[in-house]
Design a protein around this motif. Sequence first.
Motif, PDB file in Angstrom:
ATOM      1  N   GLY A   1      10.334   7.684  -0.010  1.00 12.47           N
ATOM      2  CA  GLY A   1      11.102   6.346   0.059  1.00 12.47           C
ATOM      3  C   GLY A   1      12.267   5.410   0.019  1.00 12.47           C
ATOM      4  N   ILE A   2      12.822   5.900   0.777  1.00 15.03           N
ATOM      5  CA  ILE A   2      14.698   5.353   0.675  1.00 15.03           C
ATOM      6  C   ILE A   2      14.305   4.881   0.877  1.00 15.03           C
ATOM      7  CG2 ILE A   2      15.136   6.836   2.320  1.00 15.03           C
ATOM      8  CD1 ILE A   2      16.907   7.364  -0.481  1.00 15.03           C
ATOM      9  N   LYS A   3      15.405   3.251   0.869  1.00 12.13           N
ATOM     10  CA  LYS A   3      15.289   2.032   0.792  1.00 12.13           C
ATOM     11  C   LYS A   3      16.439   2.194   2.106  1.00 12.13           C
ATOM     12  CE  LYS A   3      18.349  -2.120   0.735  1.00 12.13           C
ATOM     13  NZ  LYS A   3      19.375  -2.637  -0.323  1.00 12.13           N
ATOM     14  N   LYS A   4      17.296   3.216   2.647  1.00 13.83           N
ATOM     15  CA  LYS A   4      17.722   3.354   3.902  1.00 13.83           C
ATOM     16  C   LYS A   4      18.697   4.165   4.039  1.00 13.83           C
ATOM     17  CE  LYS A   4      21.678   0.676   6.863  1.00 13.83           C
ATOM     18  NZ  LYS A   4      22.252  -0.479   6.240  1.00 13.83           N
ATOM     19  N   LEU A   5      18.210   4.718   5.343  1.00 13.15           N
ATOM     20  CA  LEU A   5      19.236   5.647   5.743  1.00 13.15           C
ATOM     21  C   LEU A   5      19.845   5.857   6.801  1.00 13.15           C
ATOM     22  CD1 LEU A   5      16.064   8.524   6.572  1.00 13.15           C
ATOM     23  CD2 LEU A   5      18.272   8.504   4.495  1.00 13.15           C
TER      24      LEU A   5
ATOM     25  N   GLU B   1       0.391  -1.699  -0.648  1.00  8.93           N
ATOM     26  CA  GLU B   1      -0.382   0.351  -0.320  1.00  8.93           C
ATOM     27  C   GLU B   1       0.551   1.278  -0.275  1.00  8.93           C
ATOM     28  OE1 GLU B   1      -4.145  -0.750   2.017  1.00  8.93           O
ATOM     29  OE2 GLU B   1      -2.366  -1.293   3.205  1.00  8.93           O
ATOM     30  N   PHE B   2       2.496   1.001   1.059  1.00  8.58           N
ATOM     31  CA  PHE B   2       3.376   2.375   0.886  1.00  8.58           C
ATOM     32  C   PHE B   2       3.211   2.430  -0.629  1.00  8.58           C
ATOM     33  CE2 PHE B   2       3.050   2.473   5.582  1.00  8.58           C
ATOM     34  CZ  PHE B   2       3.321   3.488   5.985  1.00  8.58           C
ATOM     35  N   ARG B   3       3.822   1.531  -1.458  1.00  8.78           N
ATOM     36  CA  ARG B   3       4.700   1.521  -2.955  1.00  8.78           C
ATOM     37  C   ARG B   3       3.704   1.919  -3.669  1.00  8.78           C
ATOM     38  NH1 ARG B   3       6.099  -0.618  -7.158  1.00  8.78           N
ATOM     39  NH2 ARG B   3       8.883   0.075  -7.547  1.00  8.78           N
ATOM     40  N   ARG B   4       2.623   1.621  -3.853  1.00 12.38           N
ATOM     41  CA  ARG B   4       1.645   1.955  -4.583  1.00 12.38           C
ATOM     42  C   ARG B   4       1.154   3.628  -4.308  1.00 12.38           C
ATOM     43  NH1 ARG B   4      -1.593  -3.054  -3.651  1.00 12.38           N
ATOM     44  NH2 ARG B   4      -2.728  -1.976  -2.232  1.00 12.38           N
ATOM     45  N   ALA B   5       0.689   3.251  -3.307  1.00 12.43           N
ATOM     46  CA  ALA B   5       0.284   5.530  -2.626  1.00 12.43           C
ATOM     47  C   ALA B   5       2.263   6.924  -3.394  1.00 12.43           C
ATOM     48  CB  ALA B   5       0.550   5.870  -1.409  1.00 12.43           C
ATOM     49  N   LEU B   6       2.968   5.200  -3.186  1.00 11.17           N
ATOM     50  CA  LEU B   6       4.650   6.655  -3.796  1.00 11.17           C
ATOM     51  C   LEU B   6       3.989   6.927  -5.437  1.00 11.17           C
ATOM     52  CD1 LEU B   6       7.210   4.988  -0.830  1.00 11.17           C
ATOM     53  CD2 LEU B   6       6.096   7.792  -1.799  1.00 11.17           C
TER      54      LEU B   6
ATOM     55  N   GLU C   1       9.728   5.161 -12.025  1.00 14.46           N
ATOM     56  CA  GLU C   1      10.907   5.452 -12.243  1.00 14.46           C
ATOM     57  C   GLU C   1      11.790   5.907 -10.766  1.00 14.46           C
ATOM     58  OE1 GLU C   1      13.712   7.194 -15.740  1.00 14.46           O
ATOM     59  OE2 GLU C   1      11.600   7.914 -15.656  1.00 14.46           O
ATOM     60  N   ILE C   2      11.081   7.238 -10.401  1.00 16.00           N
ATOM     61  CA  ILE C   2      11.524   7.766  -8.964  1.00 16.00           C
ATOM     62  C   ILE C   2      11.959   6.415  -7.663  1.00 16.00           C
ATOM     63  CG2 ILE C   2      11.386   9.421  -7.387  1.00 16.00           C
ATOM     64  CD1 ILE C   2      10.634  11.317  -9.872  1.00 16.00           C
ATOM     65  N   VAL C   3      10.486   6.037  -8.003  1.00 22.05           N
ATOM     66  CA  VAL C   3      10.297   5.047  -6.662  1.00 22.05           C
ATOM     67  C   VAL C   3      11.237   3.891  -7.223  1.00 22.05           C
ATOM     68  CG1 VAL C   3       8.531   3.548  -6.341  1.00 22.05           C
ATOM     69  CG2 VAL C   3       7.865   5.731  -6.318  1.00 22.05           C
ATOM     70  N   GLN C   4      11.402   3.667  -7.292  1.00 23.38           N
ATOM     71  CA  GLN C   4      12.482   2.176  -8.236  1.00 23.38           C
ATOM     72  C   GLN C   4      13.542   2.448  -7.522  1.00 23.38           C
ATOM     73  OE1 GLN C   4      12.492  -0.020 -11.988  1.00 23.38           O
ATOM     74  NE2 GLN C   4      10.462  -0.279 -11.865  1.00 23.38           N
ATOM     75  N   LYS C   5      14.059   3.849  -7.944  1.00 23.20           N
ATOM     76  CA  LYS C   5      15.577   4.345  -7.575  1.00 23.20           C
ATOM     77  C   LYS C   5      16.551   4.617  -6.090  1.00 23.20           C
ATOM     78  CE  LYS C   5      16.621   5.696 -12.605  1.00 23.20           C
ATOM     79  NZ  LYS C   5      16.658   6.582 -13.704  1.00 23.20           N
TER      80      LYS C   5
END
Length: 214
Positions: free
Chosen positions: A53-57, A11-16, A23-27
């Motif tokens: 939606g960054i992978k890691k901080l 759900e988070f991903r679909r919203a992003l 394309e931006i979300v994938q990167k």
Amino acid sequence: MESVRIPSREEFRRALVQKQGEEIVQKLEQATVAICGVGGLGSNVAINLARAGIKKLILVDFDRVDVTNLQRQQYKASQVGEPKAFALVENLKEIAPYTEFEAYDEKITEENIDKFVANADVVCEAFDNPEAKSMLVNAVLEKYPQKYLVAASGMAGTDDANSIKTRKISKHFYLCGDGKSDVTQGLALLAPRVQICAAHEALTIIRIIAGLEV
């Protein structure tokens, strides 16, 4: 008491994707950013990147939350006295439960910098101490010349918000701020102006990851 339902990862991903594009979300979901200093600048940069939606901080700061921080930094009154890096992770997990976090309650030096930035795609400098800023920038540019670095210089005072700019200093080095105001000058630290500079840093990082800064 009724339990709170947290949206699923899907759900988070679909919203992003709906708001930012596939394309931006994938990167972003493949990228790691090291934020060095999580005060007025760094805590706001972290919030922006986590929401995007960054992978890691990777969050690094040796300071504790102080009551004077609450005016412009992303902490709660109940967290006064806690290590900033750990307190920020608590808050970020409520905003972005599927982002990965690595927090360090440590001071960055020339000797230990590799521990914090070696695995990051982008390094964000967010210190309020001029010597620390210079050390980090020089160390990253010298040890990791191919690594992207986004730093800040000047967000204090009451000047027009439009005086804060983003400048490309070299191929992999970007500098955000007005380039002149300094917290050591005794100027006011207004939350909106600090956040504007932090937003410049966060947007530059997102643009770098998305391949829009060349």
